[in-house]
Enzyme design. Structure first.
Site, PDB file in Angstrom:
ATOM      1  N   TYR A  49      66.577  18.305  20.353  1.00  0.00           N
ATOM      2  CA  TYR A  49      66.618  18.852  21.716  1.00  0.00           C
ATOM      3  C   TYR A  49      65.480  19.564  22.463  1.00  0.00           C
ATOM      4  O   TYR A  49      65.218  20.893  22.700  1.00  0.00           O
ATOM      5  CB  TYR A  49      68.111  19.822  21.709  1.00  0.00           C
ATOM      6  CG  TYR A  49      68.531  20.165  23.203  1.00  0.00           C
ATOM      7  CD1 TYR A  49      69.477  19.118  23.761  1.00  0.00           C
ATOM      8  CD2 TYR A  49      68.417  21.206  23.661  1.00  0.00           C
ATOM      9  CE1 TYR A  49      69.762  19.305  24.880  1.00  0.00           C
ATOM     10  CE2 TYR A  49      68.860  21.399  25.026  1.00  0.00           C
ATOM     11  CZ  TYR A  49      69.800  20.698  25.483  1.00  0.00           C
ATOM     12  OH  TYR A  49      70.316  20.483  26.836  1.00  0.00           O
ATOM     13  N   GLY A  50      64.280  18.817  22.248  1.00  0.00           N
ATOM     14  CA  GLY A  50      63.084  19.245  22.535  1.00  0.00           C
ATOM     15  C   GLY A  50      62.724  18.753  23.746  1.00  0.00           C
ATOM     16  O   GLY A  50      63.814  18.708  24.853  1.00  0.00           O
ATOM     17  N   ARG A  63      69.383  21.139  13.407  1.00  0.00           N
ATOM     18  CA  ARG A  63      69.463  21.961  12.348  1.00  0.00           C
ATOM     19  C   ARG A  63      69.540  23.508  13.379  1.00  0.00           C
ATOM     20  O   ARG A  63      69.202  23.525  14.408  1.00  0.00           O
ATOM     21  CB  ARG A  63      67.961  22.212  11.660  1.00  0.00           C
ATOM     22  CG  ARG A  63      66.679  22.238  12.324  1.00  0.00           C
ATOM     23  CD  ARG A  63      65.491  22.391  11.826  1.00  0.00           C
ATOM     24  NE  ARG A  63      64.469  22.365  12.622  1.00  0.00           N
ATOM     25  CZ  ARG A  63      63.146  22.289  12.268  1.00  0.00           C
ATOM     26  NH1 ARG A  63      62.803  22.077  11.151  1.00  0.00           N
ATOM     27  NH2 ARG A  63      62.178  22.198  13.467  1.00  0.00           N
ATOM     28  N   SER A  67      66.249  25.263  19.233  1.00  0.00           N
ATOM     29  CA  SER A  67      66.999  24.286  19.931  1.00  0.00           C
ATOM     30  C   SER A  67      68.310  24.087  19.755  1.00  0.00           C
ATOM     31  O   SER A  67      69.142  23.822  20.985  1.00  0.00           O
ATOM     32  CB  SER A  67      66.350  22.803  19.524  1.00  0.00           C
ATOM     33  OG  SER A  67      64.946  22.693  19.749  1.00  0.00           O
ATOM     34  N   HIS A 103      60.004   6.012  20.927  1.00  0.00           N
ATOM     35  CA  HIS A 103      58.470   5.677  20.510  1.00  0.00           C
ATOM     36  C   HIS A 103      58.615   4.749  19.283  1.00  0.00           C
ATOM     37  O   HIS A 103      59.442   5.193  18.642  1.00  0.00           O
ATOM     38  CB  HIS A 103      57.729   7.046  20.245  1.00  0.00           C
ATOM     39  CG  HIS A 103      56.271   6.807  19.930  1.00  0.00           C
ATOM     40  ND1 HIS A 103      55.396   5.486  20.379  1.00  0.00           N
ATOM     41  CD2 HIS A 103      55.312   7.479  19.382  1.00  0.00           C
ATOM     42  CE1 HIS A 103      54.165   5.803  20.049  1.00  0.00           C
ATOM     43  NE2 HIS A 103      54.236   6.795  19.275  1.00  0.00           N
ATOM     44  N   ASP A 141      50.693   3.293  23.298  1.00  0.00           N
ATOM     45  CA  ASP A 141      50.995   4.469  23.560  1.00  0.00           C
ATOM     46  C   ASP A 141      49.905   5.235  22.743  1.00  0.00           C
ATOM     47  O   ASP A 141      49.395   6.321  23.577  1.00  0.00           O
ATOM     48  CB  ASP A 141      52.481   4.715  23.000  1.00  0.00           C
ATOM     49  CG  ASP A 141      52.743   6.176  23.451  1.00  0.00           C
ATOM     50  OD1 ASP A 141      53.225   6.372  24.807  1.00  0.00           O
ATOM     51  OD2 ASP A 141      52.981   7.055  22.569  1.00  0.00           O
ATOM     52  N   GLU A 184      39.702  20.508  40.051  1.00  0.00           N
ATOM     53  CA  GLU A 184      39.691  19.294  40.985  1.00  0.00           C
ATOM     54  C   GLU A 184      40.034  17.827  40.315  1.00  0.00           C
ATOM     55  O   GLU A 184      40.420  16.925  41.008  1.00  0.00           O
ATOM     56  CB  GLU A 184      38.279  18.916  41.567  1.00  0.00           C
ATOM     57  CG  GLU A 184      37.933  19.882  42.693  1.00  0.00           C
ATOM     58  CD  GLU A 184      36.542  19.765  43.440  1.00  0.00           C
ATOM     59  OE1 GLU A 184      37.037  18.448  44.319  1.00  0.00           O
ATOM     60  OE2 GLU A 184      35.685  20.162  43.745  1.00  0.00           O
TER      61      GLU A 184
HETATM   62  P1  NDP Z   1      59.925  17.831  20.600  1.00  0.00           P
HETATM   63  O1  NDP Z   1      58.826  18.460  19.516  1.00  0.00           O
HETATM   64  O2  NDP Z   1      59.851  18.279  21.950  1.00  0.00           O
HETATM   65  O3  NDP Z   1      61.336  18.202  20.058  1.00  0.00           O
HETATM   66  C1  NDP Z   1      61.643  17.841  18.587  1.00  0.00           C
HETATM   67  C2  NDP Z   1      63.063  18.511  18.506  1.00  0.00           C
HETATM   68  O4  NDP Z   1      63.384  17.993  17.016  1.00  0.00           O
HETATM   69  C3  NDP Z   1      63.534  19.926  18.610  1.00  0.00           C
HETATM   70  O5  NDP Z   1      64.488  20.009  19.102  1.00  0.00           O
HETATM   71  C4  NDP Z   1      63.383  20.350  17.005  1.00  0.00           C
HETATM   72  O6  NDP Z   1      64.237  21.517  17.021  1.00  0.00           O
HETATM   73  C5  NDP Z   1      63.939  19.185  16.533  1.00  0.00           C
HETATM   74  N1  NDP Z   1      63.737  19.144  15.133  1.00  0.00           N
HETATM   75  C6  NDP Z   1      62.545  19.092  14.489  1.00  0.00           C
HETATM   76  N2  NDP Z   1      62.781  19.088  13.002  1.00  0.00           N
HETATM   77  C7  NDP Z   1      63.897  18.985  12.995  1.00  0.00           C
HETATM   78  C8  NDP Z   1      64.849  18.787  11.724  1.00  0.00           C
HETATM   79  N3  NDP Z   1      64.126  18.544  10.508  1.00  0.00           N
HETATM   80  N4  NDP Z   1      66.050  18.579  12.018  1.00  0.00           N
HETATM   81  C9  NDP Z   1      66.737  18.912  12.995  1.00  0.00           C
HETATM   82  N5  NDP Z   1      65.992  18.838  14.068  1.00  0.00           N
HETATM   83  C10 NDP Z   1      64.564  18.960  14.072  1.00  0.00           C
HETATM   84  O7  NDP Z   1      59.560  16.391  20.609  1.00  0.00           O
HETATM   85  P2  NDP Z   1      59.484  15.308  21.775  1.00  0.00           P
HETATM   86  O8  NDP Z   1      60.680  15.287  22.667  1.00  0.00           O
HETATM   87  O9  NDP Z   1      58.029  15.600  22.298  1.00  0.00           O
HETATM   88  O10 NDP Z   1      59.528  13.945  20.932  1.00  0.00           O
HETATM   89  C11 NDP Z   1      60.644  13.077  20.459  1.00  0.00           C
HETATM   90  C12 NDP Z   1      60.606  11.787  20.644  1.00  0.00           C
HETATM   91  O11 NDP Z   1      60.154  11.301  21.913  1.00  0.00           O
HETATM   92  C13 NDP Z   1      59.180  11.195  19.745  1.00  0.00           C
HETATM   93  O12 NDP Z   1      59.413  10.166  19.260  1.00  0.00           O
HETATM   94  C14 NDP Z   1      58.277  11.103  20.993  1.00  0.00           C
HETATM   95  O13 NDP Z   1      57.149  10.254  20.346  1.00  0.00           O
HETATM   96  C15 NDP Z   1      58.931  10.551  22.031  1.00  0.00           C
HETATM   97  N6  NDP Z   1      58.275  10.728  23.333  1.00  0.00           N
HETATM   98  C16 NDP Z   1      58.135  11.776  24.010  1.00  0.00           C
HETATM   99  C17 NDP Z   1      57.464  12.381  25.059  1.00  0.00           C
HETATM  100  C18 NDP Z   1      57.230  13.442  25.604  1.00  0.00           C
HETATM  101  O14 NDP Z   1      56.728  13.550  26.716  1.00  0.00           O
HETATM  102  N7  NDP Z   1      57.332  14.553  24.553  1.00  0.00           N
HETATM  103  C19 NDP Z   1      57.396  10.718  26.028  1.00  0.00           C
HETATM  104  C20 NDP Z   1      57.939   9.722  25.408  1.00  0.00           C
HETATM  105  C21 NDP Z   1      58.318   9.642  24.119  1.00  0.00           C
HETATM  106  P3  NDP Z   1      63.910  22.992  16.440  1.00  0.00           P
HETATM  107  O15 NDP Z   1      63.837  23.965  17.597  1.00  0.00           O
HETATM  108  O16 NDP Z   1      64.657  23.328  15.504  1.00  0.00           O
HETATM  109  O17 NDP Z   1      62.726  22.875  15.938  1.00  0.00           O
HETATM  110 MG    MG Z   2      52.742   8.280  25.762  1.00  0.00          MG
END
Ligand code: NDP
Ligand code: MG
Length: 359
Positions: free
Chosen positions: A25-26, A48, A52, A107, A190, A230
């Site tokens: 939930y990032g 976990r 998040s 991805h 990408d 700019e």
């Molecule tokens: P983030 O780093 O923003 O979020 C990661 C999430 O995963 C957090 O909610 C984190 O929670 C959780 N997490 C990390 N480790 C664990 C674990 N061991 N168990 C359970 N939850 C865990 O990731 P993104 O959204 O940036 O990226 C996700 C995917 O989307 C990737 O494959 C990326 O390549 C793809 N993507 C991302 C883009 C972007 O703009 N960011 C664009 C297009 C694709 P906690 O708070 O607990 O750490």
């Molecule tokens: Mg990209």
């Protein structure tokens, strides 16, 4: 030409009666899951305990452990950081990935580079929005959408394509456009884009320009405004209508300088570097390096990040932005203490101006 899909090409009904587990939930997890829920779909969040988990709970989502979410769902969208997907997949996802479930990614990294090997009895697809999670959410709320790529790695059910399109519709992407690609093409382009142009290319170009001006004795504030501030104005014009559109808005002098000097800045050496960078992506060298870097707790990542955080352009940027009202909301409250470096001798004065429309 690539296959293109819009609203009418996708039937969200394919997902009715199915539960979607969004794992993470990032940036993407939050944006995609809120949109899916508002599209009337059944969504749970696998996480976990931690930051998040609390955020998702506060947003009113159904939150549970990763294993529980996978067990209870038909479609599993993995939105964890790429470097941790493999370990979480093996420990908490694979054991519950029963017959006919659908595994999804945004991805292709982990599938393409073999970090995750799903069983042959599930679908493996990608729906990758071409924008950060907050844009995926904001555009959806405004009735619009961020374009997305779809790809099919494994079609066990025979429905993989329909599911990918329905999911893309659920997050709002078909309101813009959905293009069909492959895991390989998405992954390689990408990585290349972010390394050579978007993140790596732009930051290095800006730093090089800034350092050149400051080393020549110009005021760091001037250098900042010229080469960093700019950038957005120029990029917005390119984004709206391509290179030709941007050139309609800058002065003839700027356009002549652009056409004749740009290719000297990005010359043969840069083309060679880009080819090498692309080869390292294609032959797995970059993937191996990044995976190993994570295994040893990221010494290079941390050292280089810290060095750039201390770069003069960052200090000057905080100072300059604190003087501009449009930045007050995000940065205005941070106390900024900056002693400007004495400037040797301003060799020339140059007015800072926004690109104005040509008559
Ligand atoms: P983030 O780093 O923003 O979020 C990661 C999430 O995963 C957090 O909610 C984190 O929670 C959780 N997490 C990390 N480790 C664990 C674990 N061991 N168990 C359970 N939850 C865990 O990731 P993104 O959204 O940036 O990226 C996700 C995917 O989307 C990737 O494959 C990326 O390549 C793809 N993507 C991302 C883009 C972007 O703009 N960011 C664009 C297009 C694709 P906690 O708070 O607990 O750490
Ligand atoms: Mg990209």
């Amino acid at each position: 030409m690539m296959e293109k899909y819009y609203e009418a090409d996708a039937d969200i009904g394919v997902l009715k009666g199915k539960r979607i587990a969004v794992i993470g939930y990032g940036s993407q997890g939050r944006g995609q899951s809120l949109n899916l829920k508002d599209s009337g779909l059944d969504v749970v969040i696998g996480l976990r305990k931690g930051k998040s988990w609390d955020a998702a709970t506060k947003d009113g989502m159904k939150v549970m452990t990763v294993a529980e979410a996978v067990k209870r769902s038909d479609i599993i969208q993995i939105l964890l950081p790429d470097e941790s997907q493999g370990a979480v997949f093996r420990a908490e996802i694979l054991p519950h990935l029963t017959l006919n479930k659908c595994l999804m990614f945004s991805h292709g990294f982990n599938i393409h580079f073999g970090q995750i090997t799903p069983p042959s009895t599930v679908d493996v697809i990608m729906v990758a929005p071409k924008g950060p999670g907050f844009m995926v959410r904001r555009q959806y709320e405004e009735g619009k959408g961020v374009p997305a790529l779809i790809a099919i790695h494994q079609d066990h059910s025979g429905n993989a394509h329909k599911i990918a399109l329905a999911y893309a519709k659920g997050i709002g992407a078909t309101r813009a456009v959905v293009l069909e690609t492959t895991f390989r093409e998405e992954t390689e382009t990408d990585l290349f884009g972010e390394q050579a142009v978007l993140c790596g290319g732009i930051t290095s170009l800006i730093k090089a320009g800034f350092e050149t001006l400051v080393d020549a004795g110009y005021a760091p504030e001037m250098a900042y405004l010229e080469v960093l501030h700019e950038t957005k104005l120029i990029v917005d014009l390119i984004y709206e209508g391509g290179l030709t559109n941007m050139r309609k808005y800058v002065s003839n002098t700027a356009q002549y300088g652009d056409l004749t000097r740009g290719p000297r800045v990005i010359g043969e050496e840069s083309y060679i570097a880009m080819q090498e960078i692309l080869e390292e992506i294609q032959n797995g060298t970059f993937a191996r390096e990044w995976m190993l870097e994570n295994l040893v707790n990221r010494p290079v990542f941390n050292a280089l990040t810290a060095a750039d955080e201390d770069h003069l352009i960052e200090e000057v940027g905080r100072e300059v932005r604190s003087l501009m009202p449009q930045f007050q909301k995000t940065e205005g409250k941070k106390p900024v203490k900056l002693v400007m470096k004495p400037v040797a001798k301003p060799a020339a004065k140059k007015a800072v101006k926004a690109p104005a429309k040509k008559k």
